[in-house]
Design an enzyme around this catalytic site. Structure first.
Site, PDB file in Angstrom:
ATOM      1  N   SER A   1      36.369  49.137  31.615  1.00  0.00           N
ATOM      2  CA  SER A   1      35.265  50.020  31.234  1.00  0.00           C
ATOM      3  C   SER A   1      35.321  51.313  32.013  1.00  0.00           C
ATOM      4  O   SER A   1      35.774  51.342  33.164  1.00  0.00           O
ATOM      5  CB  SER A   1      33.946  49.314  31.525  1.00  0.00           C
ATOM      6  OG  SER A   1      32.872  50.226  31.441  1.00  0.00           O
TER       7      SER A   1
ATOM      8  N   ASN B   1      31.715  54.449  25.562  1.00  0.00           N
ATOM      9  CA  ASN B   1      30.506  53.798  25.027  1.00  0.00           C
ATOM     10  C   ASN B   1      30.754  53.293  23.612  1.00  0.00           C
ATOM     11  O   ASN B   1      30.736  54.076  22.657  1.00  0.00           O
ATOM     12  CB  ASN B   1      29.336  54.775  25.079  1.00  0.00           C
ATOM     13  CG  ASN B   1      28.969  55.098  26.523  1.00  0.00           C
ATOM     14  OD1 ASN B   1      29.750  55.747  27.226  1.00  0.00           O
ATOM     15  ND2 ASN B   1      27.830  54.648  26.971  1.00  0.00           N
TER      16      ASN B   1
ATOM     17  N   GLY C   1      36.437  36.246  21.716  1.00  0.00           N
ATOM     18  CA  GLY C   1      36.822  36.704  20.379  1.00  0.00           C
ATOM     19  C   GLY C   1      35.746  36.546  19.319  1.00  0.00           C
ATOM     20  O   GLY C   1      35.930  37.003  18.183  1.00  0.00           O
TER      21      GLY C   1
ATOM     22  N   LYS D   1      34.214  44.775  37.029  1.00  0.00           N
ATOM     23  CA  LYS D   1      35.310  45.321  36.202  1.00  0.00           C
ATOM     24  C   LYS D   1      36.426  45.861  37.097  1.00  0.00           C
ATOM     25  O   LYS D   1      37.606  45.697  36.798  1.00  0.00           O
ATOM     26  CB  LYS D   1      34.773  46.422  35.282  1.00  0.00           C
ATOM     27  CG  LYS D   1      34.028  45.878  34.076  1.00  0.00           C
ATOM     28  CD  LYS D   1      34.999  45.333  33.042  1.00  0.00           C
ATOM     29  CE  LYS D   1      34.455  44.164  32.267  1.00  0.00           C
ATOM     30  NZ  LYS D   1      35.405  43.557  31.329  1.00  0.00           N
TER      31      LYS D   1
ATOM     32  N   ALA E   1      33.344  38.622  28.785  1.00  0.00           N
ATOM     33  CA  ALA E   1      32.718  39.164  29.993  1.00  0.00           C
ATOM     34  C   ALA E   1      31.224  39.291  29.758  1.00  0.00           C
ATOM     35  O   ALA E   1      30.770  39.410  28.617  1.00  0.00           O
ATOM     36  CB  ALA E   1      33.290  40.536  30.337  1.00  0.00           C
TER      37      ALA E   1
ATOM     38  N   VAL F   1      35.769  30.598  29.954  1.00  0.00           N
ATOM     39  CA  VAL F   1      37.058  31.036  30.486  1.00  0.00           C
ATOM     40  C   VAL F   1      37.259  30.523  31.922  1.00  0.00           C
ATOM     41  O   VAL F   1      38.374  30.525  32.446  1.00  0.00           O
ATOM     42  CB  VAL F   1      37.174  32.583  30.361  1.00  0.00           C
ATOM     43  CG1 VAL F   1      36.326  33.299  31.369  1.00  0.00           C
ATOM     44  CG2 VAL F   1      38.613  33.042  30.390  1.00  0.00           C
TER      45      VAL F   1
ATOM     46  N   TYR G   1      28.007  45.074  37.468  1.00  0.00           N
ATOM     47  CA  TYR G   1      28.955  44.967  36.355  1.00  0.00           C
ATOM     48  C   TYR G   1      30.192  45.821  36.623  1.00  0.00           C
ATOM     49  O   TYR G   1      31.335  45.361  36.446  1.00  0.00           O
ATOM     50  CB  TYR G   1      28.264  45.414  35.061  1.00  0.00           C
ATOM     51  CG  TYR G   1      29.198  45.610  33.903  1.00  0.00           C
ATOM     52  CD1 TYR G   1      29.903  44.539  33.362  1.00  0.00           C
ATOM     53  CD2 TYR G   1      29.392  46.874  33.345  1.00  0.00           C
ATOM     54  CE1 TYR G   1      30.765  44.722  32.300  1.00  0.00           C
ATOM     55  CE2 TYR G   1      30.252  47.057  32.276  1.00  0.00           C
ATOM     56  CZ  TYR G   1      30.935  45.979  31.763  1.00  0.00           C
ATOM     57  OH  TYR G   1      31.797  46.163  30.716  1.00  0.00           O
TER      58      TYR G   1
END
Ligand code: UD1
Length: 345
Positions: free
Chosen positions: A119, A208, A9, A183, A77, A56, A179
């Site tokens: 994503s 994007n 956050g 995801k 992330a 996390v 990556y």
């Protein structure tokens, strides 16, 4: 009023999500580890927001942060293409082990609602059709083709040119970077969790993202930050390929609004494209940004990156129909604003 925990956050997107949740009268806590890939300086949260400065993957810290929480918005992330195979353990650790720890601890705490930052990279190439073979899925582009300046992926069956279309959420996943693979794994873990725990998961497949607070140019940055950083140093944005790659640049305030709406998504697992609905080419985006900044104009280099896909353009229809989400900032004006705001770090 509900109490929402935003992981990540204090980051670029997460801080806009936090602000949007506060504006919608939610109580907000933030869990953020100030990962060096995202934060050059100290992390800050708005007044009234509790900051848990922790990873996390730290189950005790997550357990503590989940006290009194009704739902989680999971933005934490490691993003981008990264610097190479050395990054693999950190990507999988942050993104997948982190999500696993979060989901397990949410189940333990009885928190059953999750909004997951996913994503468009889960799709690999976007949607294409061949005149003869209908909808097809092109293979990764060969080095020899790219080096010869043939950037458009051909039909896998007849090698004829393809027409690009809008990618919908039911397109098969086809991750083409570490990556992207992390995801996809996050989505799969969250879908299994939703089934096992009677949970609700909205996976927001961001296109994007750009906007105020975007981190400066790093190996983890998207193209908008790279171009914006170049302009700030009075360098021309270097546009790869022929600049005709199509993308959907979505403003971070719209992404934040989508997260707030997604808290009301239905039960089970559901994925949503989060896009402006107004696609542009990378060359076109560079030209708008450079023009608004006052130059220098972009240079189209013909260089290429092996991991890049050619076109990814979303259908925003499902998010509109089911979440009531419509982007308010169109790229033409949002990119002009972005040219004039400082970058983070
Ligand atoms: C980007 C993000 C990805 C994110 C996704 C959706 C990165 C590296 N990629 O994917 O993490 O999930 O958006 O939000 O952060 N390009 C140039 N010049 C440059 C850099 C890139 O022309 O200096 C071109 C690339 O060749 C590519 C396009 O710009 O065609 C987009 O690049 P980039 O933003 O890095 O990656 P995406 O695949 O769009």
């Amino acid at each position: 009023m509900t109490h929402i925990l935003v992981t990540g956050g204090a980051g670029f997107i997460g801080s806009h999500v936090t602000a949007a949740l506060l504006a919608a009268d939610h109580d907000v806590s933030v869990l953020d580890c100030a990962h060096p890939a995202a934060h050059a300086g100290p992390v800050e949260v708005p007044d009234g927001v509790v900051l848990h400065r922790a990873d996390v993957r730290d189950r005790d810290a997550v357990r503590h942060a989940l006290r009194g929480v009704d739902a989680v918005v999971h933005q934490a992330a490691l993003v981008g293409l990264g610097a190479g195979p050395d990054d693999l353990p950190e990507y999988v650790g942050c993104n997948d082990l982190g999500t696993a720890v979060l989901l397990a601890t949410m189940a333990e705490a009885g928190v059953r609602r999750l909004v997951l930052a996913s994503s468009m990279v889960v799709y690999g190439e976007g949607a294409y059709a061949c005149d003869r073979h209908g909808p097809v899925r092109p293979a990764p582009r060969a080095v020899a083709e790219l080096a010869a300046g043939r950037f458009e992926p051909p039909c896998p069956d007849c090698a004829e040119p393809l027409t690009g279309g809008l990618v919908t959420e039911d397109a098969p996943v086809d991750p083409r970077s570490v990556y992207a693979a992390t995801k996809v794994a996050q989505e799969h873990l969250a879908a299994v969790w939703a089934r096992e725990c009677d949970g609700a998961v909205a996976a927001l497949r961001y296109h994007n993202v750009y906007g105020p607070g975007m981190p400066r140019d790093t190996p983890y940055s998207g193209v908008a930050a790279i171009f914006r950083s170049a302009l700030e140093s009075r360098r021309a944005p270097l546009v790869y390929e022929d600049g005709g790659q199509r993308r959907d640049f979505v403003h971070v305030r719209d992404v934040a609004a989508a997260n707030v709406l997604a808290l009301h998504a239905g039960p089970g697992f559901r994925a949503y494209n989060v896009a402006s609905g107004h696609p542009t080419t990378v060359g076109g985006m560079a030209a708008v940004l450079a023009d608004a900044f006052g130059g220098p104009p972009p240079v189209v280099t013909g260089q290429f990156r092996l991991g890049d896909v050619r076109h990814v353009v979303a259908s925003p229809a499902r998010a509109a129909a089911e979440l009531g989400f419509r982007a308010a900032v169109l790229p033409a004006s949002g990119l002009r604003e972005f040219a004039c705001v400082p970058l983070r770090g």
